[in-house]
Design a protein around this motif. Structure first.
Motif, PDB file in Angstrom:
ATOM      1  N   THR A 161       0.814  -1.268   0.075  1.00  0.00           N
ATOM      2  CA  THR A 161       0.197   0.021  -0.027  1.00  0.00           C
ATOM      3  C   THR A 161       0.859   1.241  -0.001  1.00  0.00           C
ATOM      4  O   THR A 161       0.431   2.475  -0.355  1.00  0.00           O
ATOM      5  CB  THR A 161      -0.846   0.090   1.182  1.00  0.00           C
ATOM      6  OG1 THR A 161      -0.076  -0.266   2.430  1.00  0.00           O
ATOM      7  CG2 THR A 161      -1.820  -1.250   1.237  1.00  0.00           C
ATOM      8  N   ARG A 162       2.113   1.416   0.477  1.00  0.00           N
ATOM      9  CA  ARG A 162       3.008   2.412   0.353  1.00  0.00           C
ATOM     10  C   ARG A 162       3.396   2.785  -0.956  1.00  0.00           C
ATOM     11  O   ARG A 162       3.833   3.686  -1.239  1.00  0.00           O
ATOM     12  CB  ARG A 162       4.477   1.793   1.143  1.00  0.00           C
ATOM     13  CG  ARG A 162       4.292   1.753   2.483  1.00  0.00           C
ATOM     14  CD  ARG A 162       3.640   2.973   3.170  1.00  0.00           C
ATOM     15  NE  ARG A 162       3.994   2.918   4.532  1.00  0.00           N
ATOM     16  CZ  ARG A 162       2.922   2.564   5.770  1.00  0.00           C
ATOM     17  NH1 ARG A 162       2.098   2.126   5.126  1.00  0.00           N
ATOM     18  NH2 ARG A 162       3.293   2.501   6.875  1.00  0.00           N
ATOM     19  N   ARG A 163       2.947   2.152  -2.141  1.00  0.00           N
ATOM     20  CA  ARG A 163       3.083   2.520  -3.541  1.00  0.00           C
ATOM     21  C   ARG A 163       2.147   3.769  -3.796  1.00  0.00           C
ATOM     22  O   ARG A 163       2.325   4.199  -4.875  1.00  0.00           O
ATOM     23  CB  ARG A 163       2.853   1.419  -4.315  1.00  0.00           C
ATOM     24  CG  ARG A 163       3.635  -0.022  -4.319  1.00  0.00           C
ATOM     25  CD  ARG A 163       3.384  -1.129  -5.241  1.00  0.00           C
ATOM     26  NE  ARG A 163       4.400  -1.964  -5.175  1.00  0.00           N
ATOM     27  CZ  ARG A 163       4.394  -3.380  -5.575  1.00  0.00           C
ATOM     28  NH1 ARG A 163       3.087  -3.571  -6.251  1.00  0.00           N
ATOM     29  NH2 ARG A 163       5.119  -4.108  -5.413  1.00  0.00           N
ATOM     30  N   ILE A 164       1.348   3.901  -2.822  1.00  0.00           N
ATOM     31  CA  ILE A 164       0.320   5.095  -2.937  1.00  0.00           C
ATOM     32  C   ILE A 164       0.496   5.988  -1.648  1.00  0.00           C
ATOM     33  O   ILE A 164       0.256   5.279  -0.487  1.00  0.00           O
ATOM     34  CB  ILE A 164      -1.134   4.625  -3.200  1.00  0.00           C
ATOM     35  CG1 ILE A 164      -1.147   3.961  -4.781  1.00  0.00           C
ATOM     36  CG2 ILE A 164      -2.107   5.888  -3.196  1.00  0.00           C
ATOM     37  CD1 ILE A 164      -2.633   3.529  -5.009  1.00  0.00           C
ATOM     38  N   PHE A 165       0.584   7.306  -1.886  1.00  0.00           N
ATOM     39  CA  PHE A 165       0.649   8.039  -0.768  1.00  0.00           C
ATOM     40  C   PHE A 165      -0.763   7.983  -0.002  1.00  0.00           C
ATOM     41  O   PHE A 165      -1.620   8.003  -0.895  1.00  0.00           O
ATOM     42  CB  PHE A 165       1.177   9.485  -1.115  1.00  0.00           C
ATOM     43  CG  PHE A 165       2.580   9.826  -1.504  1.00  0.00           C
ATOM     44  CD1 PHE A 165       3.487   9.124  -0.828  1.00  0.00           C
ATOM     45  CD2 PHE A 165       2.909  10.139  -2.918  1.00  0.00           C
ATOM     46  CE1 PHE A 165       4.904   9.415  -1.167  1.00  0.00           C
ATOM     47  CE2 PHE A 165       4.230  10.463  -3.305  1.00  0.00           C
ATOM     48  CZ  PHE A 165       5.285   9.850  -2.302  1.00  0.00           C
ATOM     49  N   PRO A 166      -0.781   8.529   1.398  1.00  0.00           N
ATOM     50  CA  PRO A 166      -1.996   8.749   1.975  1.00  0.00           C
ATOM     51  C   PRO A 166      -2.533  10.233   1.758  1.00  0.00           C
ATOM     52  O   PRO A 166      -1.351  11.031   1.050  1.00  0.00           O
ATOM     53  CB  PRO A 166      -1.441   8.454   3.513  1.00  0.00           C
ATOM     54  CG  PRO A 166      -0.118   9.095   3.561  1.00  0.00           C
ATOM     55  CD  PRO A 166       0.536   8.680   2.279  1.00  0.00           C
ATOM     56  N   LEU A 167      -3.670  10.569   2.005  1.00  0.00           N
ATOM     57  CA  LEU A 167      -4.254  11.803   2.112  1.00  0.00           C
ATOM     58  C   LEU A 167      -3.913  12.473   3.291  1.00  0.00           C
ATOM     59  O   LEU A 167      -3.910  11.956   4.288  1.00  0.00           O
ATOM     60  CB  LEU A 167      -5.748  11.688   1.750  1.00  0.00           C
ATOM     61  CG  LEU A 167      -6.026  10.984   0.431  1.00  0.00           C
ATOM     62  CD1 LEU A 167      -7.706  11.117   0.337  1.00  0.00           C
ATOM     63  CD2 LEU A 167      -5.706  11.887  -0.812  1.00  0.00           C
ATOM     64  N   SER A 168      -3.670  13.945   3.139  1.00  0.00           N
ATOM     65  CA  SER A 168      -3.426  14.796   4.456  1.00  0.00           C
ATOM     66  C   SER A 168      -4.562  14.963   5.263  1.00  0.00           C
ATOM     67  O   SER A 168      -5.808  14.505   4.476  1.00  0.00           O
ATOM     68  CB  SER A 168      -2.830  15.878   4.011  1.00  0.00           C
ATOM     69  OG  SER A 168      -3.917  16.890   3.576  1.00  0.00           O
ATOM     70  N   GLN A 169      -4.475  15.138   6.481  1.00  0.00           N
ATOM     71  CA  GLN A 169      -5.453  15.211   7.322  1.00  0.00           C
ATOM     72  C   GLN A 169      -6.283  16.538   6.708  1.00  0.00           C
ATOM     73  O   GLN A 169      -7.668  16.711   6.895  1.00  0.00           O
ATOM     74  CB  GLN A 169      -5.083  15.416   8.753  1.00  0.00           C
ATOM     75  CG  GLN A 169      -6.348  15.454   9.795  1.00  0.00           C
ATOM     76  CD  GLN A 169      -6.841  13.966   9.463  1.00  0.00           C
ATOM     77  OE1 GLN A 169      -6.387  12.849   9.593  1.00  0.00           O
ATOM     78  NE2 GLN A 169      -8.235  14.156   9.455  1.00  0.00           N
ATOM     79  N   ASP A 170      -5.740  17.470   6.240  1.00  0.00           N
ATOM     80  CA  ASP A 170      -6.525  18.764   6.067  1.00  0.00           C
ATOM     81  C   ASP A 170      -7.212  18.555   4.580  1.00  0.00           C
ATOM     82  O   ASP A 170      -8.427  18.994   4.697  1.00  0.00           O
ATOM     83  CB  ASP A 170      -5.435  19.749   5.223  1.00  0.00           C
ATOM     84  CG  ASP A 170      -4.722  20.508   6.571  1.00  0.00           C
ATOM     85  OD1 ASP A 170      -5.387  20.262   7.612  1.00  0.00           O
ATOM     86  OD2 ASP A 170      -3.734  21.172   6.331  1.00  0.00           O
ATOM     87  N   VAL A 171      -6.849  17.533   3.934  1.00  0.00           N
ATOM     88  CA  VAL A 171      -7.967  17.090   2.747  1.00  0.00           C
ATOM     89  C   VAL A 171      -8.851  16.325   3.237  1.00  0.00           C
ATOM     90  O   VAL A 171     -10.068  16.571   2.679  1.00  0.00           O
ATOM     91  CB  VAL A 171      -6.697  16.570   1.655  1.00  0.00           C
ATOM     92  CG1 VAL A 171      -7.840  15.748   0.460  1.00  0.00           C
ATOM     93  CG2 VAL A 171      -5.722  17.334   0.994  1.00  0.00           C
ATOM     94  N   LEU A 172      -8.663  15.311   4.146  1.00  0.00           N
ATOM     95  CA  LEU A 172      -9.598  14.721   4.446  1.00  0.00           C
ATOM     96  C   LEU A 172     -10.815  15.395   5.318  1.00  0.00           C
ATOM     97  O   LEU A 172     -11.977  15.259   5.382  1.00  0.00           O
ATOM     98  CB  LEU A 172      -9.103  13.631   5.585  1.00  0.00           C
ATOM     99  CG  LEU A 172      -8.390  12.270   4.735  1.00  0.00           C
ATOM    100  CD1 LEU A 172      -7.760  11.511   5.700  1.00  0.00           C
ATOM    101  CD2 LEU A 172      -9.345  11.454   3.877  1.00  0.00           C
ATOM    102  N   ASN A 173     -10.382  16.366   6.060  1.00  0.00           N
ATOM    103  CA  ASN A 173     -11.279  17.437   6.835  1.00  0.00           C
ATOM    104  C   ASN A 173     -11.915  18.149   5.921  1.00  0.00           C
ATOM    105  O   ASN A 173     -13.231  18.468   6.157  1.00  0.00           O
ATOM    106  CB  ASN A 173     -10.407  18.317   7.729  1.00  0.00           C
ATOM    107  CG  ASN A 173      -9.873  17.428   8.975  1.00  0.00           C
ATOM    108  OD1 ASN A 173     -10.189  16.502   9.057  1.00  0.00           O
ATOM    109  ND2 ASN A 173      -8.573  18.219   9.398  1.00  0.00           N
ATOM    110  N   SER A 174     -11.426  18.690   4.956  1.00  0.00           N
ATOM    111  CA  SER A 174     -12.207  19.406   3.813  1.00  0.00           C
ATOM    112  C   SER A 174     -13.222  18.411   2.945  1.00  0.00           C
ATOM    113  O   SER A 174     -14.179  19.207   2.323  1.00  0.00           O
ATOM    114  CB  SER A 174     -11.252  20.061   2.838  1.00  0.00           C
ATOM    115  OG  SER A 174     -10.426  21.090   3.653  1.00  0.00           O
ATOM    116  N   ASN A 175     -13.062  17.283   2.808  1.00  0.00           N
ATOM    117  CA  ASN A 175     -13.783  16.380   1.970  1.00  0.00           C
ATOM    118  C   ASN A 175     -14.175  15.154   2.859  1.00  0.00           C
ATOM    119  O   ASN A 175     -13.635  14.086   2.639  1.00  0.00           O
ATOM    120  CB  ASN A 175     -13.036  16.182   0.724  1.00  0.00           C
ATOM    121  CG  ASN A 175     -12.302  17.041  -0.071  1.00  0.00           C
ATOM    122  OD1 ASN A 175     -13.177  17.982  -0.786  1.00  0.00           O
ATOM    123  ND2 ASN A 175     -11.214  17.396   0.261  1.00  0.00           N
ATOM    124  N   THR A 176     -15.391  15.623   3.500  1.00  0.00           N
ATOM    125  CA  THR A 176     -15.534  14.504   4.470  1.00  0.00           C
ATOM    126  C   THR A 176     -16.374  13.157   3.923  1.00  0.00           C
ATOM    127  O   THR A 176     -16.509  12.367   4.531  1.00  0.00           O
ATOM    128  CB  THR A 176     -16.504  15.101   5.440  1.00  0.00           C
ATOM    129  OG1 THR A 176     -17.740  15.782   4.626  1.00  0.00           O
ATOM    130  CG2 THR A 176     -15.966  16.101   6.360  1.00  0.00           C
TER     131      THR A 176
END
Length: 543
Positions: free
Chosen positions: A520-535
């Motif tokens: 799964t490390r072949r794809i970066f995670p989303l930042s917390q800011d992005v997740l907070n903005s796109n619930t």
């Protein structure tokens, strides 16, 4: 300092408004600018074309370069630790909160897509000369998000108009949408290559992006995080990849005549015939490029590593991994000259560099009365995720001076550099075609993997004498190694390592993170800011 004609002072005075919240009407995020004024239209086109400038100049560089095998992000007795945001990249320990700075490049790139959509919606069908290159730019930004973060929203205003929320689309669907967009606009984008089209989408930029999309087709359209994924599986798009490369080759507009080191210097620009698409920087108006700050020896500025003293401090926390430094081992290879350190030796005495030419001099680089000596290997003072080499460990790890700065601009404009950063190069097209044929694509134009590979070897050999040429068709491993030498610091190494199935290989200090080899490390995670903005979005698997 170089002068660019792409942007006027009037454009620099306009502010690009960034948006990462897709749960609102996209259009409401922007101040309305008229398009019936040439200056206003030029400003808005500029916002669309150059949206990648801000993330590329630092945070995208950190995320991509430090996550590859190129560098370890060390700290010095806690200096430059900064909550492990840099070292996390090198140990593949990215965290949604701790790495907000790096992962938030998602928001910056998404804002570029929004800039494109706003302009396209306002232009309607009235200005295809503008709208088609803008669509190409939008496809490029979408490609960046898909390549790094996997599933990505297809934010086309024609598809999303009136939507209250926008969902992420499967990566394979995004790849196919990018392909369809590029094929639709390819013949409608400018074909001229000159100062006025430099740094803007042309049909050749579209072809280069298509080639990149096609060579990675199996990465994007299959589940690359599955253990059943095979980097050597048949790729249905290899012939399409070769065709895109051939259009660029047959154009006759690009070549390998530029000296390897000189084309990355602070005075590079539209005169470089290897650059198909580049992001232009200039130390006064188009600021932000500051790669020397992190790649130079930490105390190199204080006493004249570049002969001229650099008054703003250098970070020096990008230490080249010895495994990567070992690639620069070909005798007389011009690419060796962008690395400070001899990989055939454990230690290398350091000499000053000429501030004008960027070439090494015969003057020893002295510090505290002794010549500075770099060590190839890096030793931590303790085995943890800080990657701390101690206060005395600043000389550990060889260094890159590929994007050599103008010391005067570095001093006057607070570390800002004039070096343009290439995205697509003719050399990449040559090696991509070489790889595509090696993987099973049909050879064209009389080219073979050997002849293509040797085009690269010849232009970097001493006096271009061909002494570095090979006498056989290269293996995939040889192509991967050559790409490492050729594209150091150009942010394609992670992409290459994944495509070749080499991303889980041991290098540097990845072993400190026990989960570093999870697929799964072949794809970066989303930042917390992005997740907070796109619930309505969920975090990528494995994080």
């Amino acid at each position: 300092m170089k002068t660019k004609i792409m942007l006027t002072c009037a454009l620099a005075a306009l502010t690009t408004i960034s948006c990462n919240d897709l749960d609102v009407d996209i259009k409401s995020q922007y101040t309305e600018y008229p398009i019936d004024s040439d200056i206003a239209l030029e400003a808005r086109v500029s916002n669309a074309y150059y949206a990648f400038r801000a993330p590329l100049n630092r945070r995208y560089d950190e995320l991509l370069s430090l996550s590859s095998d190129e560098y370890s992000a060390v700290c010095f007795n806690g200096g430059w630790l900064d909550g492990r945001q840099y070292s996390n990249c090198s140990t593949h320990s990215w965290e949604a909160s701790a790495n907000n700075n790096q992962l938030n490049v998602y928001s910056d790139i998404l804002a570029g897509i929004t800039n494109c959509n706003q302009l396209l919606e306002d232009l309607g069908e009235t200005n295809p000369e503008t709208s088609n290159p803008v669509r190409a730019a939008r496809a490029f930004y979408t490609f960046l998000l898909m390549d790094n973060f996997g599933d990505t929203p297809i934010v086309d205003y024609k598809l999303t108009q009136g939507s209250k929320t926008i969902n992420r689309s499967p990566r394979a669907d995004v790849a196919r949408w990018i392909e369809s967009e590029l094929l639709d606009v390819r013949d409608k984008c400018p074909s001229e290559v000159n100062e006025s089209t430099y740094g803007t989408p042309t049909c050749w930029m579209v072809d280069a992006l298509l080639a990149k999309l096609y060579i990675n087709w199996n990465v994007y359209t299959q589940d690359v995080t599955s253990s059943s994924w095979n980097p050597n599986a048949s790729n249905e798009k290899l012939d399409d990849c070769i065709a895109a490369c051939d259009r660029i080759i047959q154009s006759g507009l690009f070549n390998l005549n530029d000296d390897y080191k000189e084309k990355f210097m602070y005075n590079n620009g539209p005169q470089i015939k290897d650059f198909i698409y580049a992001v232009p920087y200039e130390a006064t108006l188009n600021q932000g490029m500051c790669y020397a700050r992190y790649r130079t020896w930490r105390y190199g500025g204080a006493n004249g590593f570049y002969t001229t003293v650099l008054t703003p401090s250098c970070g020096g926390n990008f230490a080249m991994n010895p495994e990567f430094a070992d690639l620069f081992c070909l005798p007389g290879d011009r690419r060796n000259d962008v690395v400070v350190g001899d990989p055939s030796k454990e230690t290398t005495p350091v000499y000053e560099y000429d501030p004008v030419t960027g070439e090494v001099t015969n003057t020893p680089h002295m510090y505290e009365g002794k010549q500075v000596v770099f060590t190839k290997h890096i030793t931590l003072i303790r085995e943890d995720g800080d990657l701390d080499v101690g206060a005395d460990g600043t000389r550990q790890g060889y260094r890159s001076i590929k994007f050599y700065p103008d010391p005067n601009d570095y001093n006057v404009y607070e570390r800002n550099q004039d070096n343009d950063i290439p995205i697509f190069r003719y050399a990449d097209i040559i090696l991509t075609k070489c790889e595509a044929i090696t993987r099973g694509g049909a050879a064209t134009l009389g080219d073979t993997p050997k002849s293509l590979f040797n085009q690269i070897r010849t232009y970097v050999s001493p006096n271009r004498d061909g002494s570095l040429d090979i006498d056989h068709d290269p293996s995939l491993q040889e192509i991967l190694d050559e790409r490492g030498r050729e594209f150091l610091d150009e942010h394609w190494r992670r992409n290459d390592l994944i495509r070749f199935g080499d991303y889980e290989r041991a290098w540097g200090f990845k072993y400190i993170n026990p989960d570093n080899a999870q697929l799964t490390r072949r794809i970066f995670p989303l930042s917390q800011d992005v997740l907070n903005s796109n619930t309505n979005w969920t975090q990528n698997a494995g994080y």
